[in-house]
Design an enzyme around this catalytic site. Structure first.
Site, mmCIF file in Angstrom:
data_model
loop_
_atom_site.group_PDB
_atom_site.id
_atom_site.type_symbol
_atom_site.label_atom_id
_atom_site.label_comp_id
_atom_site.label_asym_id
_atom_site.label_seq_id
_atom_site.Cartn_x
_atom_site.Cartn_y
_atom_site.Cartn_z
ATOM 1 N N HIS A 188 39.408 41.449 41.824
ATOM 2 C CA HIS A 188 40.468 41.782 42.781
ATOM 3 C C HIS A 188 39.843 41.881 44.174
ATOM 4 C CE1 HIS A 188 44.200 43.459 44.264
ATOM 5 N NE2 HIS A 188 43.479 44.365 44.900
ATOM 6 N N ASP A 247 45.674 46.439 38.468
ATOM 7 C CA ASP A 247 44.462 46.610 39.285
ATOM 8 C C ASP A 247 43.854 48.010 39.170
ATOM 9 O OD1 ASP A 247 44.802 44.000 40.215
ATOM 10 O OD2 ASP A 247 46.030 44.643 41.907
ATOM 11 N N SER A 302 36.275 43.752 43.825
ATOM 12 C CA SER A 302 35.931 44.576 42.656
ATOM 13 C C SER A 302 36.152 43.784 41.379
ATOM 14 C CB SER A 302 36.852 45.809 42.570
ATOM 15 O OG SER A 302 36.849 46.551 43.772
ATOM 16 N N ASN A 312 38.963 41.202 35.257
ATOM 17 C CA ASN A 312 39.668 40.657 36.421
ATOM 18 C C ASN A 312 38.817 40.860 37.667
ATOM 19 O OD1 ASN A 312 41.911 39.633 37.949
ATOM 20 N ND2 ASN A 312 42.441 41.736 38.523
HETATM 21 C C1 GRF Z 1 40.517 35.790 44.553
HETATM 22 O O1 GRF Z 1 40.505 36.375 45.834
HETATM 23 C C2 GRF Z 1 40.615 36.849 43.496
HETATM 24 O O2 GRF Z 1 39.985 38.052 43.846
HETATM 25 C C3 GRF Z 1 42.086 37.073 43.381
HETATM 26 O O3 GRF Z 1 42.664 35.803 43.551
HETATM 27 C C4 GRF Z 1 41.767 34.973 44.312
HETATM 28 C C5 GRF Z 1 41.513 33.778 43.469
HETATM 29 O O4 GRF Z 1 40.791 32.789 44.128
HETATM 30 N N1 GRF Z 1 42.411 37.709 42.133
HETATM 31 P P1 GRF Z 1 40.289 31.530 43.317
HETATM 32 O O5 GRF Z 1 41.503 30.882 42.655
HETATM 33 O O6 GRF Z 1 39.281 31.963 42.312
HETATM 34 O O7 GRF Z 1 39.715 30.609 44.370
#
Ligand code: GRF
Length: 227
Positions: free
Chosen positions: A111, A147, A138, A109
Site C-alpha cells: 500500500h 489496509d 507499507s 499487499n
Molecule cells: C502501487 O502503488 C501499490 O502500492 C498500490 O497500487 C500501485 C500498483 O502499481 N497498491 P503497479 O500496478 O504495481 O505498478
C-alpha cells in the site's frame, strides 16, 4: 528446498509484479509465479506476465453478480496451484471475508503510504496536503479491514517541496519495488510468519515494521540464495 509458488493479483500497470519477476530472474527470490490474475483485461501487467511466460487469467468482476462469486472464481483458479503466498500487487478490488479467510496468513499487499496513515486512495496527494516530510509504502498481511493487517516492512520516502502527487508516487513506487520482494522473500523462506495475529521474524515477535530508508533496512539483513 523446492521453489515457492506464488500467485499475483493485479489490476493495472503491474510494476510491482515486474519487480517480483525480476527478483526471481536474478535469483533474489527462489520462487515461481504460477499465475497472474487480473480483473481488468487492459491491465499492462498481463503483458508483463506473458513476456515472462507466466500463465495469465482475466476474471472480469463486472461479469459476476456479487463480490463473493467473483472471489470464488479466483479461488477456483488459485487453489489448484497451491500457492505459498497470494500477492496483491495493485489489485483494485475489495476482497470478501470469505476470500481473505481462505488465504489467511498467506495473503499479502503493498500500500502506498506509511500505514496506519492514509488507508484507501489518493495517498500521495494526502501526504502533500498534510505537509508530511516523510511518506512511503507499507507491505502488510491482509486482514478483514481494508489496509489494516499487520505491517511487515515500510519504505520511507522524503517529500520534497517541489513534489506533485505524480512525482512523489513515482519515487514511492521505486521504493515499493525494493521492499515487496524483500518481504516476499522473508515469507517464502519461512523466516517471516503470521500466526494467529502475531508476526514473527526469525522466531522473534516483530512488534514494529522493518524500515527501509536511505537504501538500508533496519533490523534485518538479507542474504542471497547463491551466497
Ligand atoms: C502501487 O502503488 C501499490 O502500492 C498500490 O497500487 C500501485 C500498483 O502499481 N497498491 P503497479 O500496478 O504495481 O505498478
Amino acid at each position: 528446498m523446492s521453489k515457492a509458488s506464488l500467485v499475483v493479483l493485479i489490476s493495472g500497470s503491474g510494476s510491482n509484479l515486474q519487480a517480483v519477476i525480476d527478483a526471481i530472474e536474478n535469483k533474489a527470490l527462489d520462487a515461481e509465479i504460477k499465475a497472474v490474475i487480473s480483473n481488468k483485461r487492459s491491465a499492462f501487467g498481463i503483458e508483463r506476465a506473458r513476456q515472462a511466460n507466466i500463465d495469465t487469467h482475466i476474471i472480469d468482476h463486472t461479469q459476476y453478480p456479487d463480490r463473493q462469486s467473483f472471489d470464488q472464481a479466483m479461488i477456483e483458479i488459485i487453489d489448484p496451484l497451491q500457492p505459498d503466498l497470494v500477492i496483491l500487487a495493485g489489485f483494485m478490488r475489495i476482497l470478501s471475508d470469505m476470500f481473505i479467510d481462505h488465504y489467511w496468513h498467506r495473503l499479502i499487499n503493498i500500500h502506498p503510504s506509511l500505514l496506519p496513515k492514509y488507508k484507501g486512495l489518493n495517498t500521495h496527494q494526502l501526504a502533500i496536503d498534510n505537509k508530511d516530510k516523510i511518506h512511503g509504502a507499507s507491505v502488510h498481511y491482509v486482514s478483514h479491514e481494508l489496509d489494516s493487517g499487520p505491517v511487515v516492512i515500510q519504505a520511507e520516502v522524503p517529500v520534497l517541496d517541489t513534489d506533485t502527487a505524480e512525482s512523489l508516487a513515482s519515487r514511492v513506487l521505486k521504493a515499493e519495488h525494493v521492499i515487496y520482494p524483500m518481504a516476499i522473500r522473508m515469507h517464502i523462506e519461512g523466516r517471516l510468519t503470521y500466526n494467529r495475529d502475531q508476526l514473527n521474524l526469525d522466531g522473534q515477535p516483530l512488534t514494529e515494521p522493518l524500515i527501509w530508508k536511505n537504501a538500508q533496512l533496519s533490523g534485518y539483513t538479507t542474504t542471497r540464495h547463491d551466497e
